[in-house]
Design a protein around this motif. Structure first.
Motif, mmCIF file in Angstrom:
data_model
loop_
_atom_site.group_PDB
_atom_site.id
_atom_site.type_symbol
_atom_site.label_atom_id
_atom_site.label_comp_id
_atom_site.label_asym_id
_atom_site.label_seq_id
_atom_site.Cartn_x
_atom_site.Cartn_y
_atom_site.Cartn_z
ATOM 1 N N TYR A 30 -80.609 17.541 60.024
ATOM 2 C CA TYR A 30 -81.485 16.378 60.477
ATOM 3 C C TYR A 30 -82.384 16.853 61.709
ATOM 4 O O TYR A 30 -83.426 15.957 61.498
ATOM 5 N N SER A 31 -81.936 17.918 62.411
ATOM 6 C CA SER A 31 -83.136 18.415 63.323
ATOM 7 C C SER A 31 -84.850 18.407 62.607
ATOM 8 O O SER A 31 -85.526 18.582 62.712
ATOM 9 N N ASN A 32 -84.735 19.611 61.644
ATOM 10 C CA ASN A 32 -85.191 19.550 60.709
ATOM 11 C C ASN A 32 -86.175 18.764 60.427
ATOM 12 O O ASN A 32 -87.283 18.468 59.263
ATOM 13 N N LYS A 33 -85.089 18.015 59.247
ATOM 14 C CA LYS A 33 -85.653 16.443 59.144
ATOM 15 C C LYS A 33 -86.748 15.933 59.443
ATOM 16 O O LYS A 33 -87.556 15.350 59.549
ATOM 17 N N VAL A 34 -86.412 15.259 60.898
ATOM 18 C CA VAL A 34 -86.953 14.770 61.905
ATOM 19 C C VAL A 34 -88.419 15.053 62.138
ATOM 20 O O VAL A 34 -89.413 14.740 62.273
ATOM 21 N N ALA A 35 -87.959 16.628 62.422
ATOM 22 C CA ALA A 35 -89.113 18.043 62.969
ATOM 23 C C ALA A 35 -90.712 18.238 61.420
ATOM 24 O O ALA A 35 -91.937 17.683 62.350
ATOM 25 N N LEU A 36 -89.348 17.633 60.497
ATOM 26 C CA LEU A 36 -91.007 17.839 59.552
ATOM 27 C C LEU A 36 -91.627 15.986 58.796
ATOM 28 O O LEU A 36 -92.454 15.929 58.171
ATOM 29 N N GLY A 37 -90.674 15.071 59.580
ATOM 30 C CA GLY A 37 -91.516 13.901 59.320
ATOM 31 C C GLY A 37 -92.584 13.595 59.361
ATOM 32 O O GLY A 37 -93.254 14.119 59.735
ATOM 33 N N GLY A 38 -93.666 13.140 58.271
ATOM 34 C CA GLY A 38 -94.518 12.619 57.441
ATOM 35 C C GLY A 38 -95.115 13.334 56.714
ATOM 36 O O GLY A 38 -96.650 13.852 56.660
ATOM 37 N N LEU A 39 -94.634 14.984 57.633
ATOM 38 C CA LEU A 39 -95.272 16.283 56.194
ATOM 39 C C LEU A 39 -95.103 16.529 55.204
ATOM 40 O O LEU A 39 -94.109 16.109 54.539
ATOM 41 N N SER A 40 -96.191 16.918 54.016
ATOM 42 C CA SER A 40 -95.203 16.646 52.383
ATOM 43 C C SER A 40 -94.368 18.206 52.013
ATOM 44 O O SER A 40 -94.752 19.069 53.257
ATOM 45 N N GLU A 41 -94.733 18.551 51.384
ATOM 46 C CA GLU A 41 -93.318 19.360 50.858
ATOM 47 C C GLU A 41 -94.486 21.342 50.800
ATOM 48 O O GLU A 41 -93.300 21.897 51.696
ATOM 49 N N GLU A 42 -95.723 20.848 50.654
ATOM 50 C CA GLU A 42 -96.317 21.778 50.633
ATOM 51 C C GLU A 42 -96.971 21.997 52.106
ATOM 52 O O GLU A 42 -96.748 23.189 53.008
ATOM 53 N N ASP A 43 -97.126 20.872 53.021
ATOM 54 C CA ASP A 43 -97.529 21.690 54.665
ATOM 55 C C ASP A 43 -96.316 21.759 54.967
ATOM 56 O O ASP A 43 -96.678 23.123 56.224
ATOM 57 N N SER A 44 -94.841 21.252 54.478
ATOM 58 C CA SER A 44 -93.389 22.013 55.192
ATOM 59 C C SER A 44 -93.675 23.567 55.123
ATOM 60 O O SER A 44 -93.382 24.142 55.915
ATOM 61 N N GLN A 45 -93.800 23.576 53.976
ATOM 62 C CA GLN A 45 -93.683 25.133 53.362
ATOM 63 C C GLN A 45 -94.511 26.549 53.963
ATOM 64 O O GLN A 45 -94.612 27.272 54.384
ATOM 65 N N LEU A 46 -95.878 25.341 54.260
ATOM 66 C CA LEU A 46 -96.911 26.461 54.982
ATOM 67 C C LEU A 46 -96.519 26.414 56.114
ATOM 68 O O LEU A 46 -96.989 27.772 56.968
ATOM 69 N N LEU A 47 -96.032 25.831 57.058
ATOM 70 C CA LEU A 47 -95.569 25.650 58.667
ATOM 71 C C LEU A 47 -94.601 26.811 59.193
ATOM 72 O O LEU A 47 -94.310 27.973 59.840
ATOM 73 N N GLU A 48 -93.554 26.575 57.629
ATOM 74 C CA GLU A 48 -92.273 27.511 57.224
ATOM 75 C C GLU A 48 -93.331 29.538 57.733
ATOM 76 O O GLU A 48 -92.581 30.461 58.312
ATOM 77 N N LYS A 49 -94.021 29.729 57.191
ATOM 78 C CA LYS A 49 -94.551 30.775 56.516
ATOM 79 C C LYS A 49 -95.372 31.449 57.825
ATOM 80 O O LYS A 49 -94.862 31.904 57.917
ATOM 81 N N LEU A 50 -96.192 30.452 58.579
ATOM 82 C CA LEU A 50 -97.191 30.728 59.673
ATOM 83 C C LEU A 50 -96.017 30.621 60.754
ATOM 84 O O LEU A 50 -96.669 31.827 61.292
ATOM 85 N N LEU A 51 -94.901 30.178 61.140
ATOM 86 C CA LEU A 51 -94.314 29.981 62.269
ATOM 87 C C LEU A 51 -93.326 31.637 61.839
ATOM 88 O O LEU A 51 -93.087 32.016 63.456
ATOM 89 N N LEU A 52 -92.554 31.832 60.512
ATOM 90 C CA LEU A 52 -92.444 33.302 60.191
ATOM 91 C C LEU A 52 -93.666 34.172 61.179
ATOM 92 O O LEU A 52 -93.290 34.979 61.310
ATOM 93 N N LYS A 53 -94.641 33.574 60.957
ATOM 94 C CA LYS A 53 -95.555 34.957 60.889
ATOM 95 C C LYS A 53 -96.007 35.471 62.514
ATOM 96 O O LYS A 53 -95.747 36.228 62.769
#
Length: 153
Positions: free
Chosen positions: A110-133
């Motif tokens: 749920y927290s992930n869903k709220v945090a990623l609200g308004g982001l596209s799937e592509e943006d969410s995946q990019l954000l995950e990749k960047l945050l892992l880096k």
């Protein structure tokens, strides 16, 4: 565009806000502050040792030891001696922990869903990749400083 120094502020704000919410919501389960982090990792990695757990959630041994001791006293974990080295204690979730885990997991989703609200799937995946880096970068410094070294600014 944010200055480099300002990137960590929103990350910290997000982490503190979600941690605060989780601590309030999980209080009903007799989980003290931050213990949900330990419980999740132990449920996901049964048999993990304390040192691995501390490294995984980026805390020092003393902090991990204190939390694990309290969780053991509250019936969330079972410490068992390693099969080959009796000095090593492996951590396993109890039934109490596995009963609480699904609720914590749902809160995380749920927290992930709220945090990623308004982001596209592509943006969410990019954000995950960047945050892992970013996490990898910080982990290297964390390990360096943990071993007694000082960073050069």
């Amino acid at each position: 565009m944010m200055a480099i120094a300002e990137i960590l502020r929103p990350i910290g704000e997000i982490a503190r806000a979600l941690d605060s919410v989780a601590n309030i919501e999980f209080k009903d389960f007799d989980l003290a502050k931050g213990q949900y982090l330990y419980l999740v990792r132990i449920c996901e990695h049964p048999g993990i040792i304390q040192e691995q757990l501390a490294t995984m959630i980026k805390v020092d041994r003393t902090t991990a030891s204190r939390a694990i001791r309290k969780m053991d006293m509250n019936g969330f974990i079972d410490r068992r001696a390693d099969a080959t080295n009796k000095k090593i204690k492996r951590l396993f979730p109890t039934k109490k922990a596995t009963d609480v885990y699904p609720f914590i997991h749902r809160e995380n989703l749920y927290s992930n869903k709220v945090a990623l609200g308004g982001l596209s799937e592509e943006d969410s995946q990019l954000l995950e990749k960047l945050l892992l880096k970013v996490s990898d970068n910080v982990s290297a410094d964390w390990e360096f400083v943990k071993k007694g070294h000082h960073r050069k600014y």
